[in-house]
Motif scaffolding. Structure first.
Motif, PDB file in Angstrom:
ATOM      1  N   UNK A 162       8.249  -6.610   5.900  1.00 36.69           N
ATOM      2  CA  UNK A 162       8.207  -6.059   4.545  1.00 36.69           C
ATOM      3  C   UNK A 162       8.319  -4.550   4.654  1.00 36.69           C
ATOM      4  N   UNK A 163       9.287  -3.994   3.919  1.00 40.47           N
ATOM      5  CA  UNK A 163       9.478  -2.546   3.877  1.00 40.47           C
ATOM      6  C   UNK A 163       8.910  -2.062   2.557  1.00 40.47           C
ATOM      7  N   UNK A 164       7.787  -1.348   2.623  1.00 37.18           N
ATOM      8  CA  UNK A 164       7.006  -1.036   1.420  1.00 37.18           C
ATOM      9  C   UNK A 164       6.754   0.457   1.305  1.00 37.18           C
ATOM     10  N   UNK A 165       6.877   0.956   0.087  1.00 37.70           N
ATOM     11  CA  UNK A 165       6.472   2.334  -0.190  1.00 37.70           C
ATOM     12  C   UNK A 165       5.518   2.378  -1.370  1.00 37.70           C
ATOM     13  N   UNK A 177       5.600  -8.294  10.122  1.00 38.29           N
ATOM     14  CA  UNK A 177       5.247  -6.876  10.132  1.00 38.29           C
ATOM     15  C   UNK A 177       5.339  -6.322   8.713  1.00 38.29           C
ATOM     16  N   UNK A 178       4.232  -5.783   8.220  1.00 40.44           N
ATOM     17  CA  UNK A 178       4.225  -5.065   6.940  1.00 40.44           C
ATOM     18  C   UNK A 178       4.199  -3.578   7.260  1.00 40.44           C
ATOM     19  N   UNK A 179       5.254  -2.865   6.871  1.00 38.60           N
ATOM     20  CA  UNK A 179       5.324  -1.424   7.152  1.00 38.60           C
ATOM     21  C   UNK A 179       5.218  -0.660   5.831  1.00 38.60           C
ATOM     22  N   UNK A 188      -5.004 -12.750   9.180  1.00 42.72           N
ATOM     23  CA  UNK A 188      -4.280 -11.636   9.810  1.00 42.72           C
ATOM     24  C   UNK A 188      -4.211 -11.815  11.328  1.00 42.72           C
ATOM     25  N   UNK A 189      -5.376 -12.085  11.945  1.00 42.41           N
ATOM     26  CA  UNK A 189      -5.314 -12.219  13.413  1.00 42.41           C
ATOM     27  C   UNK A 189      -4.789 -13.581  13.826  1.00 42.41           C
ATOM     28  N   UNK A 239       0.160  -4.585  10.467  1.00 45.30           N
ATOM     29  CA  UNK A 239       0.315  -3.635   9.369  1.00 45.30           C
ATOM     30  C   UNK A 239       0.568  -2.278  10.020  1.00 45.30           C
ATOM     31  N   UNK A 240       1.699  -1.676   9.684  1.00 46.93           N
ATOM     32  CA  UNK A 240       2.177  -0.495  10.406  1.00 46.93           C
ATOM     33  C   UNK A 240       2.396   0.652   9.422  1.00 46.93           C
ATOM     34  N   UNK A 241       1.890   1.833   9.766  1.00 46.48           N
ATOM     35  CA  UNK A 241       2.166   3.029   8.976  1.00 46.48           C
ATOM     36  C   UNK A 241       3.468   3.656   9.442  1.00 46.48           C
TER      37      UNK A 241
END
Ligand SMILES: [Zn+2]
Length: 348
Positions: free
Chosen positions: A244-247, A265-267, A284-285, A291-293
């Motif tokens: 997921x590409x999220x802003x 991967x949620x970024x 989640x685990x 979850x990536x910044x």
């Protein structure tokens, strides 16, 4: 020179058109005659006081393309009248991260833990006829590419390119793009398609669905009328999406986690709907998710975006241009329900 300053933290109403002295470049800097400066949500965040340590009055504007006017004595091989894009991330070149080529992670500025340090924050930016920038941030625009492309590549292009890399998007991945019709979203769709992904674009503006499909979206999810997580699962035989590409931030976080597949991967590169989110660690685990910044990008990301544009593999999506003295209207236009892509301020 003419410039638009943030005079008070009152959003567009706090902007003033002023005459200020033209800045002078230091030996390792370049004076750029600004031709285009993109209006970004980060400019509005500055204008509404999100970073209250910012000294006013202040000239914002971080998405700059223009022409070299004056080159400092130690500024290298740049020449006057060269058309350039200005890499937006300000970096020291000497810290642990810069020495490893990770300019976007530079922590030399004390505010870098909570603010993106960039041209225009806290240094003076591009809503002005001229701007002084570090010479190492100035990159030539390839022949055949115009100043509009050279502008929108700078921040949204680079941020989306870097985030797509951080998400590890690969061929056959199902990718969810939130905020799909915005400046970042229109790049996310194209970059994910370049990597061979199946793209599901999420928008609150269903009327824009045909344009999202034109850009490459395989499906469009109308978040006003559809359950986004449910649709994401239907489109993936119940599995969920791989990336997921999220802003958007907090407002989409719960939905995004429900839509995410095992190993997904949620970024996240922005918090347009707020910073505070809750994560249920059990699924989640168990599903080995990440979850990536992500923030900004490096000069090599800008080179890659400009190159992809010059080869015609990626289109800049610009919705409207405004003259410099209407920068306040350009900022208001970020919220226009018909907006598709970038709002750009034409300087000069
Ligand atoms: Zn550094």
């Amino acid at each position: 020179m003419r410039a638009v300053q943030i005079a008070t933290f009152d959003g567009p109403d706090g902007l003033r058109v002023v005459d200020v002295p033209r800045p002078t470049p230091a030996p390792d800097e370049v004076l750029v005659r600004v031709r285009r400066c993109g209006m970004n949500p980060v400019d509005r965040s500055q204008a509404t006081g999100r970073w209250n340590w910012l000294a006013l009055p202040h000239i914002a504007g971080s998405e700059i393309s223009g022409v070299v006017e004056e080159v400092g004595a130690l500024a290298g091989p740049l020449r006057r009248d060269q058309r350039v894009s200005v890499a937006f991330r300000v970096f020291c070149g000497r810290c642990h991260y810069c020495l490893r080529g990770r300019e976007e992670a530079c922590n030399a500025d004390p505010h870098s833990a909570n603010a993106p340090i960039m041209v225009g924050l806290p240094s003076e930016g591009g809503f002005a006829e001229y701007v002084v920038v570090p010479a190492k941030n100035v990159l030539p625009i390839p022949d055949g590419l115009d100043l509009d492309a050279g502008c929108v590549a700078v921040l949204d292009g680079v941020t989306a390119w870097h985030e797509t890399e951080r998400a590890g998007v690969g061929p056959g991945d199902h990718v969810l793009v939130t905020g799909a019709s915005g400046g970042l979203g229109t790049f996310f769709i194209q970059f994910a398609k370049l990597r061979g992904a199946v793209v599901h674009a999420v928008t609150g503006r269903a009327a824009l669905a045909p344009r999202l499909r034109q850009l490459g979206a395989d499906t469009v999810i109308d978040r006003q009328n559809e359950d986004v997580a449910l649709r994401a699962r239907e489109l993936t035989a119940g599995r969920g999406v791989d990336a997921i590409l999220d802003s958007i931030g907090a407002g989409m976080f719960g939905t995004n986690m429900q839509a995410l597949a095992p190993l997904g991967r949620l970024v996240i590169c922005g918090i347009l709907t707020g910073p505070d989110a809750q994560l249920n660690l059990a699924p989640f685990y168990a599903q080995q998710q990440q979850v990536i910044g992500s923030t900004g990008g490096a000069r090599r990301d800008l080179e890659a975006v400009l190159d992809a544009m010059a080869r015609g593999r990626v289109q800049p999506v610009i919705w409207r241009h405004f003259p410099l003295d209407q920068a306040a209207d350009a900022m208001r236009a970020l919220d226009d329900p018909g907006r598709f892509g970038k709002v750009v301020v034409d300087v000069a």
